[in-house]
Enzyme design. Sequence first.
Site, PDB file in Angstrom:
ATOM      1  N   ARG A 193       0.973  -1.024   0.092  1.00 62.83           N
ATOM      2  CA  ARG A 193       0.098   0.096  -0.218  1.00 62.83           C
ATOM      3  C   ARG A 193       0.952   1.269  -0.140  1.00 62.83           C
ATOM      4  O   ARG A 193       0.611   2.283  -0.781  1.00 62.83           O
ATOM      5  CB  ARG A 193      -0.662   0.033   1.129  1.00 62.83           C
ATOM      6  CG  ARG A 193      -1.618   1.598   1.463  1.00 62.83           C
ATOM      7  CD  ARG A 193      -2.770   1.363   2.465  1.00 62.83           C
ATOM      8  NE  ARG A 193      -2.403   0.672   3.570  1.00 62.83           N
ATOM      9  CZ  ARG A 193      -1.489   1.119   4.482  1.00 62.83           C
ATOM     10  NH1 ARG A 193      -0.975   2.225   4.412  1.00 62.83           N
ATOM     11  NH2 ARG A 193      -1.597   0.327   5.429  1.00 62.83           N
ATOM     12  N   TYR A 238     -17.065  16.864 -15.583  1.00 66.94           N
ATOM     13  CA  TYR A 238     -17.432  15.570 -15.930  1.00 66.94           C
ATOM     14  C   TYR A 238     -18.509  14.922 -14.788  1.00 66.94           C
ATOM     15  O   TYR A 238     -18.350  15.358 -13.491  1.00 66.94           O
ATOM     16  CB  TYR A 238     -16.164  14.476 -15.541  1.00 66.94           C
ATOM     17  CG  TYR A 238     -16.403  13.155 -15.512  1.00 66.94           C
ATOM     18  CD1 TYR A 238     -17.297  12.232 -16.154  1.00 66.94           C
ATOM     19  CD2 TYR A 238     -15.849  12.510 -14.383  1.00 66.94           C
ATOM     20  CE1 TYR A 238     -17.141  10.923 -15.982  1.00 66.94           C
ATOM     21  CE2 TYR A 238     -15.787  11.004 -13.893  1.00 66.94           C
ATOM     22  CZ  TYR A 238     -16.652  10.425 -14.841  1.00 66.94           C
ATOM     23  OH  TYR A 238     -17.015   9.206 -14.483  1.00 66.94           O
ATOM     24  N   ASP A 246      -7.469  18.686 -14.808  1.00 67.20           N
ATOM     25  CA  ASP A 246      -7.950  17.411 -15.173  1.00 67.20           C
ATOM     26  C   ASP A 246      -7.639  17.384 -16.770  1.00 67.20           C
ATOM     27  O   ASP A 246      -8.247  17.850 -17.532  1.00 67.20           O
ATOM     28  CB  ASP A 246      -9.382  16.994 -15.045  1.00 67.20           C
ATOM     29  CG  ASP A 246      -9.886  15.627 -15.482  1.00 67.20           C
ATOM     30  OD1 ASP A 246      -8.897  15.317 -16.269  1.00 67.20           O
ATOM     31  OD2 ASP A 246     -10.845  15.207 -14.857  1.00 67.20           O
ATOM     32  N   LYS A 279      -8.691   6.168 -19.319  1.00 68.32           N
ATOM     33  CA  LYS A 279      -8.753   6.616 -20.713  1.00 68.32           C
ATOM     34  C   LYS A 279      -7.377   6.497 -21.620  1.00 68.32           C
ATOM     35  O   LYS A 279      -7.041   5.390 -21.888  1.00 68.32           O
ATOM     36  CB  LYS A 279      -9.311   7.970 -20.389  1.00 68.32           C
ATOM     37  CG  LYS A 279     -10.474   8.195 -19.482  1.00 68.32           C
ATOM     38  CD  LYS A 279     -11.479   7.292 -19.626  1.00 68.32           C
ATOM     39  CE  LYS A 279     -12.783   7.448 -18.809  1.00 68.32           C
ATOM     40  NZ  LYS A 279     -12.654   7.515 -17.141  1.00 68.32           N
TER      41      LYS A 279
END
Length: 379
Positions: free
Chosen positions: A49, A102, A174, A199
């Site tokens: 982690r 978005y 973004d 994406k």
Amino acid sequence: MSNGFETLAIHAGQEPDPVTGAVVPPIYATSTYKQDGVGGLRSGYEYSRSANPTRTALEEAMAAVEAGARGLAFASGLAAEDTLLRTVCRPQDHVIIPNDAYGGTYRLFSKVHERWGLHYDPVPLGDLDAVAAAMTQKTRVIWVETPTNPLLGIADIAGLAQLAHDNDALLVVDNTFASPYLQRPLELGADVVVHSTTKYVGGHSDVVGGALVAASAELGDELAYHQNAMGAVAGPFDAWLTLRGLKTLGVRMDRHCDNAERIVDLLLAHPKVTEVLYPGLPGHPGHEVAAKQMKRFGGMVSFRVAGGEEEAVAICDRTTLFTLGESLGGVESLIEHPGRMTHASAAGSPLEVPADLVRLSVGIETVDDLLADLSRALG
């Protein structure tokens, strides 16, 4: 000597394995690491982690291609956004967001962080005067998408960076739609870049992920602390897939742009299409700014149709090569109805999108096949 984008995407953080000489970073499928004595971490690793070598390779590569001080990889783009907001904001702070953000980002603000005490205002970010008027003493972040999803609005990154910094705020960009190949917000003054690496960075619709890249090492360290504390990290296999996708981002984006430009020409000439939204068009309100800050104009195209919502939905149902589906940025072309799909969470809000809108993620297939498919669907 500074290296070019494609060289960085292939080599940054990806030196051949020192043990075997493998030219591709291994998938370190381990949760924990043998320590060299109590507190003696071998190469800084103790628990996956906190850090994993496969994830480290991706994080170093993302920092390099975005020209940032530190990159961090997450389980999704929204996990990256949530970690960023809870790192740099406190309850009662204020954030300016795009007025066509978005849908998932809007949901994060309106349904999650607003209950935590974070205030926000949707503002047309292409209008610097409107942004300045919306700033308050509590504004901590100007949150930018450029191009926006799905209306492909353009914001002036350098202008907004100046405005943010003059008011002791941060500029977050973004960069998912443009990708680091087409646009480098940190070089224009942004403080943090956000990606849904699902994406264009991943590029093959086979992995979900997110990333943050910070301009300063200090902010990068703060984000890394919260990444570890909150735990929504990218797994090693997901990091490996994303890193593989990043290697070919440059050549893929060139084809995405080539194909999108041909699709735009078809749409402009079709009688059923009432408006084409693409920043590469000279008539687009953000065209001049986009031309200044982007290498090319991307693979995303939106358009509106005569016949309203019913016809927009019907067009989405009639394509065959353009697959009806959410997400974007993969090698295959996708079509969707934002009002009923990706932006349904914004229905009834100031961010509601037009019902007659269709969004395309133009892939890298043979463009004549895509043109034929879309022509049939339009009728």
